[in-house]
Motif scaffolding. Structure first.
Motif, mmCIF file in Angstrom:
data_model
loop_
_atom_site.group_PDB
_atom_site.id
_atom_site.type_symbol
_atom_site.label_atom_id
_atom_site.label_comp_id
_atom_site.label_asym_id
_atom_site.label_seq_id
_atom_site.Cartn_x
_atom_site.Cartn_y
_atom_site.Cartn_z
ATOM 1 N N GLY A 84 7.349 7.498 5.635
ATOM 2 C CA GLY A 84 8.286 6.449 6.003
ATOM 3 C C GLY A 84 7.829 5.065 5.609
ATOM 4 O O GLY A 84 6.850 4.881 4.876
ATOM 5 N N THR A 85 8.570 4.075 6.121
ATOM 6 C CA THR A 85 8.335 2.661 5.829
ATOM 7 C C THR A 85 7.617 2.019 7.002
ATOM 8 O O THR A 85 8.113 2.053 8.137
ATOM 9 C CB THR A 85 9.671 1.941 5.580
ATOM 10 O OG1 THR A 85 10.366 2.596 4.517
ATOM 11 C CG2 THR A 85 9.446 0.482 5.217
ATOM 12 N N HIS A 100 1.256 -1.177 11.532
ATOM 13 C CA HIS A 100 2.418 -1.259 12.413
ATOM 14 C C HIS A 100 3.352 -0.068 12.192
ATOM 15 O O HIS A 100 3.946 0.085 11.127
ATOM 16 C CB HIS A 100 3.168 -2.567 12.146
ATOM 17 C CG HIS A 100 4.261 -2.853 13.125
ATOM 18 N ND1 HIS A 100 4.213 -3.899 14.016
ATOM 19 C CD2 HIS A 100 5.443 -2.228 13.367
ATOM 20 C CE1 HIS A 100 5.308 -3.913 14.744
ATOM 21 N NE2 HIS A 100 6.078 -2.900 14.367
ATOM 22 N N GLY A 101 3.475 0.761 13.231
ATOM 23 C CA GLY A 101 4.351 1.926 13.186
ATOM 24 C C GLY A 101 3.668 3.199 12.741
ATOM 25 O O GLY A 101 4.216 4.289 12.920
ATOM 26 N N LEU A 140 3.617 -1.116 3.842
ATOM 27 C CA LEU A 140 2.907 0.153 3.703
ATOM 28 C C LEU A 140 3.951 1.260 3.648
ATOM 29 O O LEU A 140 4.808 1.349 4.534
ATOM 30 C CB LEU A 140 1.945 0.362 4.874
ATOM 31 C CG LEU A 140 1.005 1.567 4.801
ATOM 32 C CD1 LEU A 140 -0.275 1.286 5.591
ATOM 33 C CD2 LEU A 140 1.648 2.847 5.331
ATOM 34 N N VAL A 141 3.886 2.076 2.615
ATOM 35 C CA VAL A 141 4.870 3.144 2.414
ATOM 36 C C VAL A 141 4.136 4.467 2.261
ATOM 37 O O VAL A 141 3.216 4.587 1.438
ATOM 38 C CB VAL A 141 5.737 2.875 1.169
ATOM 39 C CG1 VAL A 141 6.688 4.048 0.921
ATOM 40 C CG2 VAL A 141 6.527 1.580 1.339
ATOM 41 N N LEU A 170 0.855 -1.185 0.000
ATOM 42 C CA LEU A 170 0.000 0.000 0.000
ATOM 43 C C LEU A 170 0.891 1.235 0.000
ATOM 44 O O LEU A 170 1.670 1.445 0.929
ATOM 45 C CB LEU A 170 -0.914 0.004 1.229
ATOM 46 C CG LEU A 170 -1.772 -1.246 1.461
ATOM 47 C CD1 LEU A 170 -2.692 -1.041 2.664
ATOM 48 C CD2 LEU A 170 -2.576 -1.610 0.226
ATOM 49 N N ARG A 171 0.784 2.039 -1.050
ATOM 50 C CA ARG A 171 1.560 3.281 -1.143
ATOM 51 C C ARG A 171 0.617 4.461 -1.170
ATOM 52 O O ARG A 171 -0.427 4.424 -1.820
ATOM 53 C CB ARG A 171 2.449 3.285 -2.385
ATOM 54 C CG ARG A 171 3.709 2.446 -2.202
ATOM 55 C CD ARG A 171 4.740 2.699 -3.277
ATOM 56 N NE ARG A 171 5.951 1.942 -2.986
ATOM 57 C CZ ARG A 171 7.118 2.477 -2.662
ATOM 58 N NH1 ARG A 171 7.242 3.799 -2.597
ATOM 59 N NH2 ARG A 171 8.174 1.721 -2.416
ATOM 60 N N MET A 172 1.014 5.505 -0.480
ATOM 61 C CA MET A 172 0.189 6.702 -0.377
ATOM 62 C C MET A 172 1.090 7.903 -0.180
ATOM 63 O O MET A 172 2.283 7.766 0.113
ATOM 64 C CB MET A 172 -0.794 6.559 0.788
ATOM 65 C CG MET A 172 -0.129 6.276 2.111
ATOM 66 S SD MET A 172 -1.194 5.422 3.312
ATOM 67 C CE MET A 172 -1.348 3.800 2.574
#
Length: 705
Positions: free
Chosen positions: A381-382, A346-347, A403-404, A320-322
């Motif tokens: 971030g990552t 997570h994070g 997720l990025v 998932l990129r946003m």
């Protein structure tokens, strides 16, 4: 080093127990020698056994002393006050009581032959002062071994007093029994030998029977009491308000404990349910995703198959990129995961209602059901996402993905962005995503490259070695580092749940990212055409984030005035948990649901000291917040500000971390070695005034770990 010391101490205590028990048995048998010659051999042999006992006891005391001068008192207080004393007292008695009596006996039997021992020798051999200190040494070692396996954390009197009292009472009982035996031996002479053996056998059998009769119901009581309730509050632990804080309404105000799920800590203000702490409910999302959880057989690159639980039929789930600031909507559908699913980000510090923890912020999504998450991607971030329903099994089987969050404007033009998500698949072994073979990539020289390293495994701390170029660790756990320096020949050890962003400029020659055991040749090989021979890996030094990069201004630091200060002691012990006897992983001496619950108010500046007294790593993951690492093992962080959401605390380590309580809710704080979380290494951070309508247990279908 700490683990080696602890394991060595366990071994020394076990050896002390063994040699003391054997020496005590041999001391007791002296009385039954059939001749003076046999008694002489036994007495001389006992001198050797006494030396072995003293050496073993000295090792236990020496190791405790070493810990006392090397580590913080939290690591050695019980060892010095209990282990050492339970060893030293019998050792002292052996030296000042048993040894002189044994020497006198050796002198008395010197030159003796096959004649039976007379009454005077029998009396000397039956002296309680000669025999009982050996038994006391064995009892002390047994009690020490108990305290080693079930550490008295926190260090309180009641859990200490009972085993110590048993040691004292049993020692006194043994002294009394041997005093009686001495009296009989002196009165009956040689005839005592034949009479006493039958009595001794019957008495030992009776003692074993009594022990079994006592142990069986106690074991059954412990087993029964370990079963978790069918329904309970995730916030069942004892509230801990931290040093420097006074709870609103007094201690335990409004705390429902095990009995209910509506828990509030601030009766003076209106309670806020976690469901009200959500992301934007209205507005057209900038990104919309649908993730369908389903079982599927997935084939890895090598041809091996995995019986996986997947998002959208793939492992890992879709990346998932946003963009920073975008409103994101994710719809979760459960196709056929019988136990239910959720999605935890997570994070990513989302609002509490979007955190995806079954039983705390939502109910598990059962087969045929859907659930929608909405949040604004505020952090660049990552990160990664995974189910937090039956999380140990769910993550192990594949319910996770990357997720990025990208910056609004690209920070580096033309950057080659590569996500490297590592996992160990049950029955198939280690893989990068679904690729369990060497990957080759063609990257043009001069291209800026970013490797997003994500370790999703339940247990393994993963290692990475990048060779062929200098590189930088640009970010840890999704937060950029300040002025990271160039590295070469450096091993990156990444804990479970953790992330590193590694950047470099592609050189003319090949670059190889080796992951895990270098003999297996798993990783990513990069060159201008993707071809070439794998290089020989260099000798490496470990990456040390506490001294990497340059210092920068932070909103608070170690000298700030903290509103709340907590201590989190991580350890392990043996015991029953939910009906099974196993190794348990504890927080402040307890397993969930009896672990403490740290209570804060919104706006508090919070400091936590995390201590790992155990023998294995614990990557502690705090939901909803990033922690600023202030110090490691008493040494302040001297490099870039180091923000973490999943902090790997190795055995013997102490960290000081701090965060601002600026995200109200009920947040899990647990070990991300998910096997540890599943047997109790879970607690919560609770904001005063926040409640949850959800519960966990078999009656609810909610099982977050």
């Amino acid at each position: 080093m700490y683990s080696i010391v602890v394991i060595t101490e366990y071994a020394a205590v076990f050896v002390l127990l063994l040699v003391s028990w054997l020496a005590g048995a041999k001391a007791s048998k002296l009385l039954f020698s059939k001749s003076v010659k046999q008694m002489r051999r036994g007495a001389r042999g006992l001198l050797i056994w006494l030396g072995a006992v003293m050496l073993s006891a000295g090792a236990v005391i020496g190791l405790s002393a070493y810990m006392a001068v090397t580590y913080d008192p939290l690591f050695w207080l019980d060892r010095v006050l209990l282990h050492s004393q339970l060893t030293a007292v019998p050792l002292l008695l052996l030296f000042i009581v048993s040894l002189p009596k044994l020497i006198r006996l050796c002198i008395a039997v010197k030159g003796g032959g096959e004649e039976p021992a007379g009454p005077e020798l029998l009396v000397q051999a039956a002296q309680p002062g000669l025999i009982v200190p050996f038994h006391m040494s064995a009892l002390g070692a047994l009690t020490t071994f108990y305290f080693a396996l079930v550490p008295p954390i926190p260090f309180e009197m009641l859990p200490i007093a009972i085993p110590v009292a048993m040691f004292v009472l049993l020692s006194a009982l043994l002294w009394w029994l041997h005093a009686r035996r001495l009296h009989k031996a002196g009165r009956q002479g040689a005839s005592f030998w034949t009479r006493y053996w039958a009595v001794r056998v019957l008495r030992n059998l009776a003692v074993l029977a009594v022990c079994a009769l006592v142990a069986w119901p106690l074991g059954q009581m412990a087993l029964s009491s370990s079963h978790l309730p069918d329904e309970m509050d995730m916030m069942a632990g004892e509230p801990d308000y931290g040093r420097g804080a006074i709870p609103s309404g007094g201690a335990h105000a409004g705390h429902a404990g095990h009995g209910g799920v509506q828990t509030a800590f601030s009766p003076s203000s209106a309670a806020i349910p976690v469901t009200a702490l959500s992301g934007p409910r209205f507005g057209e999302p900038d990104r919309r995703y649908t993730l369908t959880a389903e079982k599927k057989e997935v084939r890895l690159a090598s041809g091996k198959t995995v019986q996986a639980w997947t998002y959208n039929g793939q492992i890992p789930g879709p990346e998932l990129r946003m963009k920073e600031g975008e409103l994101v909507e994710v719809t979760l559908k459960n196709e056929n995961i019988d136990g239910g699913v959720t999605i935890h980000w997570h994070g990513l510090d989302v609002p509490n209602a979007e955190d995806g923890v079954a039983g705390a912020t939502q109910n598990a999504v059962m087969p045929g059901e859907t659930y929608t998450y909405r949040f604004v991607a505020e952090q660049v971030g990552t990160f990664w996402y995974h189910s937090h329903q039956n999380s140990k099994e769910a993550v192990e089987k594949g319910l996770f993905g990357a997720l990025v969050v990208e910056p609004r404007q690209p920070s580096t033009a033309g950057e080659k962005d590569i996500t490297v998500i590592t996992h160990v698949w049950e029955g198939a072994g280690f893989a990068i995503g679904a690729s369990d073979t060497l990957q080759r990539m063609a990257i043009a020289p001069g291209t800026p490259v970013r490797l997003r390293l994500i370790n999703t495994d339940n247990w393994v701390r993963q290692t990475y070695v990048l060779t062929g170029t200098e590189f930088r660790v640009a970010a840890i756990d999704g937060t950029d580092l300040n002025e990271p320096g160039s590295l070469r020949d450096t091993e990156l050890a990444l804990t479970t749940g953790g992330r590193y962003d590694v950047t470099f400029t592609m050189p003319d020659g090949p670059v190889y990212l080796s992951i895990g055991n270098p003999k297996k040749k798993l990783g990513i090989f990069m060159s201008s055409n993707g071809e070439g021979e794998l290089p020989t890996l260099p000798a490496t030094v470990p990456f040390e984030p506490e001294s990497y990069g340059r210092p920068a201004q932070t909103p608070f630091d170690a000298d700030s005035k903290f509103d709340r200060e907590f201590t989190m002691i991580l350890d392990n012990k043996l015991g029953f948990y939910n009906g099974e006897f196993q190794s348990l992983y504890t927080i402040n001496g307890e397993v969930f649901p009896n672990t403490p619950m740290f209570v804060v108010r919104e706006g508090d500046l919070v400091k936590t000291v995390i201590v790992n007294r155990g023998s294995v790593d614990h990557p502690m993951h705090l939901h909803g917040h990033h922690m600023l690492v202030l110090s490691r093992n008493g040494e302040p962080v001297t490099g870039s500000p180091w923000w973490s959401d999943t902090l790997d605390v190795s055995p013997g380590e102490t960290y000081e971390v701090a965060f601002r309580a600026d995200n109200p809710g009920i947040w899990m704080d647990h070990c991300h070695n998910l096997q540890h979380a599943a047997v109790g290494m879970t607690m919560h951070l609770a904001y005063e005034g926040v409640t949850t309508p959800f519960a966990i247990g078999n009656a609810t279908h909610n099982h977050p770990e």
